[in-house]
Design a protein around this motif. Sequence first.
Motif, PDB file in Angstrom:
ATOM      1  N   TYR A  44      -5.667   4.893  13.397  1.00  0.00           N
ATOM      2  CA  TYR A  44      -5.741   5.790  14.554  1.00  0.00           C
ATOM      3  C   TYR A  44      -6.319   7.151  14.149  1.00  0.00           C
ATOM      4  O   TYR A  44      -7.238   7.676  14.805  1.00  0.00           O
ATOM      5  N   LEU A  45      -5.826   7.720  13.069  1.00  0.00           N
ATOM      6  CA  LEU A  45      -6.268   9.054  12.659  1.00  0.00           C
ATOM      7  C   LEU A  45      -7.707   9.048  12.137  1.00  0.00           C
ATOM      8  O   LEU A  45      -8.457  10.001  12.375  1.00  0.00           O
ATOM      9  N   LEU A  46      -8.079   7.992  11.431  1.00  0.00           N
ATOM     10  CA  LEU A  46      -9.445   7.891  10.915  1.00  0.00           C
ATOM     11  C   LEU A  46     -10.435   7.521  12.015  1.00  0.00           C
ATOM     12  O   LEU A  46     -11.627   7.805  11.898  1.00  0.00           O
ATOM     13  N   GLY A  47      -9.948   6.834  13.036  1.00  0.00           N
ATOM     14  CA  GLY A  47     -10.839   6.395  14.114  1.00  0.00           C
ATOM     15  C   GLY A  47     -11.797   5.307  13.682  1.00  0.00           C
ATOM     16  O   GLY A  47     -12.918   5.217  14.183  1.00  0.00           O
ATOM     17  N   CYS A  48     -11.342   4.454  12.738  1.00  0.00           N
ATOM     18  CA  CYS A  48     -12.197   3.371  12.261  1.00  0.00           C
ATOM     19  C   CYS A  48     -11.327   2.187  11.862  1.00  0.00           C
ATOM     20  O   CYS A  48     -10.128   2.343  11.622  1.00  0.00           O
ATOM     21  N   PRO A  49     -11.905   0.974  11.777  1.00  0.00           N
ATOM     22  CA  PRO A  49     -11.126  -0.195  11.372  1.00  0.00           C
ATOM     23  C   PRO A  49     -10.620  -0.079   9.939  1.00  0.00           C
ATOM     24  O   PRO A  49     -11.285   0.484   9.068  1.00  0.00           O
ATOM     25  N   ILE A  50      -9.436  -0.645   9.714  1.00  0.00           N
ATOM     26  CA  ILE A  50      -8.908  -0.824   8.370  1.00  0.00           C
ATOM     27  C   ILE A  50      -8.773  -2.321   8.130  1.00  0.00           C
ATOM     28  O   ILE A  50      -8.158  -3.040   8.927  1.00  0.00           O
ATOM     29  N   ILE A  51      -9.367  -2.791   7.048  1.00  0.00           N
ATOM     30  CA  ILE A  51      -9.473  -4.219   6.743  1.00  0.00           C
ATOM     31  C   ILE A  51      -8.733  -4.477   5.437  1.00  0.00           C
ATOM     32  O   ILE A  51      -9.017  -3.833   4.418  1.00  0.00           O
ATOM     33  N   THR A  52      -7.788  -5.411   5.448  1.00  0.00           N
ATOM     34  CA  THR A  52      -6.896  -5.636   4.311  1.00  0.00           C
ATOM     35  C   THR A  52      -6.896  -7.100   3.907  1.00  0.00           C
ATOM     36  O   THR A  52      -6.838  -7.983   4.763  1.00  0.00           O
ATOM     37  N   ILE A  53      -6.951  -7.342   2.606  1.00  0.00           N
ATOM     38  CA  ILE A  53      -6.778  -8.690   2.066  1.00  0.00           C
ATOM     39  C   ILE A  53      -5.638  -8.671   1.052  1.00  0.00           C
ATOM     40  O   ILE A  53      -5.281  -7.609   0.540  1.00  0.00           O
ATOM     41  N   PRO A  54      -5.032  -9.831   0.755  1.00  0.00           N
ATOM     42  CA  PRO A  54      -3.948  -9.866  -0.225  1.00  0.00           C
ATOM     43  C   PRO A  54      -4.456  -9.966  -1.653  1.00  0.00           C
ATOM     44  O   PRO A  54      -5.607 -10.321  -1.903  1.00  0.00           O
ATOM     45  N   GLY A  55      -3.552  -9.677  -2.578  1.00  0.00           N
ATOM     46  CA  GLY A  55      -3.802  -9.901  -3.999  1.00  0.00           C
ATOM     47  C   GLY A  55      -2.723 -10.795  -4.569  1.00  0.00           C
ATOM     48  O   GLY A  55      -1.884 -11.338  -3.848  1.00  0.00           O
ATOM     49  N   ASN A  56      -2.707 -10.926  -5.870  1.00  0.00           N
ATOM     50  CA  ASN A  56      -1.756 -11.830  -6.507  1.00  0.00           C
ATOM     51  C   ASN A  56      -0.328 -11.287  -6.522  1.00  0.00           C
ATOM     52  O   ASN A  56       0.605 -11.999  -6.888  1.00  0.00           O
ATOM     53  N   HIS A  57      -0.114 -10.043  -6.090  1.00  0.00           N
ATOM     54  CA  HIS A  57       1.237  -9.497  -5.937  1.00  0.00           C
ATOM     55  C   HIS A  57       1.755  -9.636  -4.505  1.00  0.00           C
ATOM     56  O   HIS A  57       2.896  -9.232  -4.237  1.00  0.00           O
ATOM     57  N   ASP A  58       0.948 -10.161  -3.594  1.00  0.00           N
ATOM     58  CA  ASP A  58       1.331 -10.277  -2.185  1.00  0.00           C
ATOM     59  C   ASP A  58       1.690 -11.728  -1.862  1.00  0.00           C
ATOM     60  O   ASP A  58       0.837 -12.618  -2.003  1.00  0.00           O
ATOM     61  N   PRO A  59       2.925 -12.000  -1.406  1.00  0.00           N
ATOM     62  CA  PRO A  59       3.305 -13.381  -1.072  1.00  0.00           C
ATOM     63  C   PRO A  59       2.386 -13.976  -0.003  1.00  0.00           C
ATOM     64  O   PRO A  59       1.832 -13.258   0.836  1.00  0.00           O
ATOM     65  N   ALA A  60       2.241 -15.285  -0.024  1.00  0.00           N
ATOM     66  CA  ALA A  60       1.408 -15.982   0.952  1.00  0.00           C
ATOM     67  C   ALA A  60       1.869 -15.630   2.362  1.00  0.00           C
ATOM     68  O   ALA A  60       3.064 -15.659   2.668  1.00  0.00           O
ATOM     69  N   GLY A  61       0.922 -15.283   3.222  1.00  0.00           N
ATOM     70  CA  GLY A  61       1.216 -14.956   4.612  1.00  0.00           C
ATOM     71  C   GLY A  61       1.651 -13.534   4.856  1.00  0.00           C
ATOM     72  O   GLY A  61       1.841 -13.132   6.016  1.00  0.00           O
ATOM     73  N   SER A  62       1.820 -12.726   3.802  1.00  0.00           N
ATOM     74  CA  SER A  62       2.317 -11.353   3.995  1.00  0.00           C
ATOM     75  C   SER A  62       1.284 -10.446   4.659  1.00  0.00           C
ATOM     76  O   SER A  62       1.645  -9.473   5.320  1.00  0.00           O
ATOM     77  N   ILE A  63      -0.002 -10.745   4.459  1.00  0.00           N
ATOM     78  CA  ILE A  63      -1.048 -10.003   5.166  1.00  0.00           C
ATOM     79  C   ILE A  63      -1.376 -10.818   6.416  1.00  0.00           C
ATOM     80  O   ILE A  63      -2.312 -11.608   6.445  1.00  0.00           O
ATOM     81  N   GLY A  64      -0.545 -10.649   7.431  1.00  0.00           N
ATOM     82  CA  GLY A  64      -0.629 -11.461   8.642  1.00  0.00           C
ATOM     83  C   GLY A  64      -1.219 -10.718   9.820  1.00  0.00           C
ATOM     84  O   GLY A  64      -1.979  -9.760   9.652  1.00  0.00           O
ATOM     85  N   PRO A  65      -0.856 -11.116  11.040  1.00  0.00           N
ATOM     86  CA  PRO A  65      -1.493 -10.573  12.250  1.00  0.00           C
ATOM     87  C   PRO A  65      -1.300  -9.085  12.478  1.00  0.00           C
ATOM     88  O   PRO A  65      -2.082  -8.477  13.218  1.00  0.00           O
ATOM     89  N   VAL A  66      -0.263  -8.463  11.870  1.00  0.00           N
ATOM     90  CA  VAL A  66      -0.092  -7.020  12.072  1.00  0.00           C
ATOM     91  C   VAL A  66      -1.115  -6.212  11.290  1.00  0.00           C
ATOM     92  O   VAL A  66      -1.262  -5.006  11.511  1.00  0.00           O
TER      93      VAL A  66
END
Length: 272
Positions: free
Chosen positions: A72-94
């Motif tokens: 919201y503050l940047l006024g641009c999309p933020i795009i996130t992917i998981p790494g090997n420290h992130d459990p499966a499914g933790s980077i979900g729809p939110v």
Amino acid sequence: MDQLTIVHLSDTHLTGDTRLLYGKIDPWRRLARALSAAEQLKPDALVLTGDVADRGAAIHADAAAILAEAQYLLGCPIITIPGNHDPAGSIGPVFNTTRLSTGPHPANTVHDIDGLRIIGLDSGGFQLARGRIDTAQRAWLDRLLSVSAPKGTLLLLHHPPLESFSLALSGRGLENPEELASLVAGSDVRAILCGHYHQTGTSQLLNTPVFMTPATSYNMSPFAPTEVVKEDCAWFSVLRISTEQVVSVPVSTGRMLPQQERTENYLSLRRG
């Protein structure tokens, strides 16, 4: 085309309590400082290439809230992917709320940034140092790349498709990088953006540039690969993308003087 600015963060390693990394590094404050500093650059998109959590900590709801406020503050999309420290499914729809579509896994997403396509690939492999792209992901990526985007494509991966400069990190990149190379060869992919190694680096996958950003949390010396670099600041990269070139430059928040008010605002969103 007009020049686009992409801010590239990686390896935030957010902890699940008040624990400090290496007994002294507050990863939440470093993320907040990086996001505050990014506001000064007026990016067209911000990408975060994995290891959002440290050692699987259950922090992803809080991280998503902070990134939503930053979007919201940047006024641009933020795009996130998981790494090997992130459990499966933790980077979900939110996460990735501006995605155009989703691939075989929740974190495989497609975004359009004024004609520049950004594709997030989940190479995570929770608790595995080496990453991989499975058959379904490769087929999905092949279909996407069969049609060019107006301003080309950026690929996001956590694991670099090449070996680290540091021997201590040998064998921790992407498994079977030649499979990815065969998919991007002759396509409109202009660069691959990665994290994972906690070091800045550049290379090529055949003729495709690979840019590895320094970690937002902490970095490792390439010449003393078990030594944590001790600067008290967050690092990230800034890319400038035009018709002629893609340029990536590492940036230290220690030289940017992030806004303290913004930093505290981001930190207030953390519930843990």
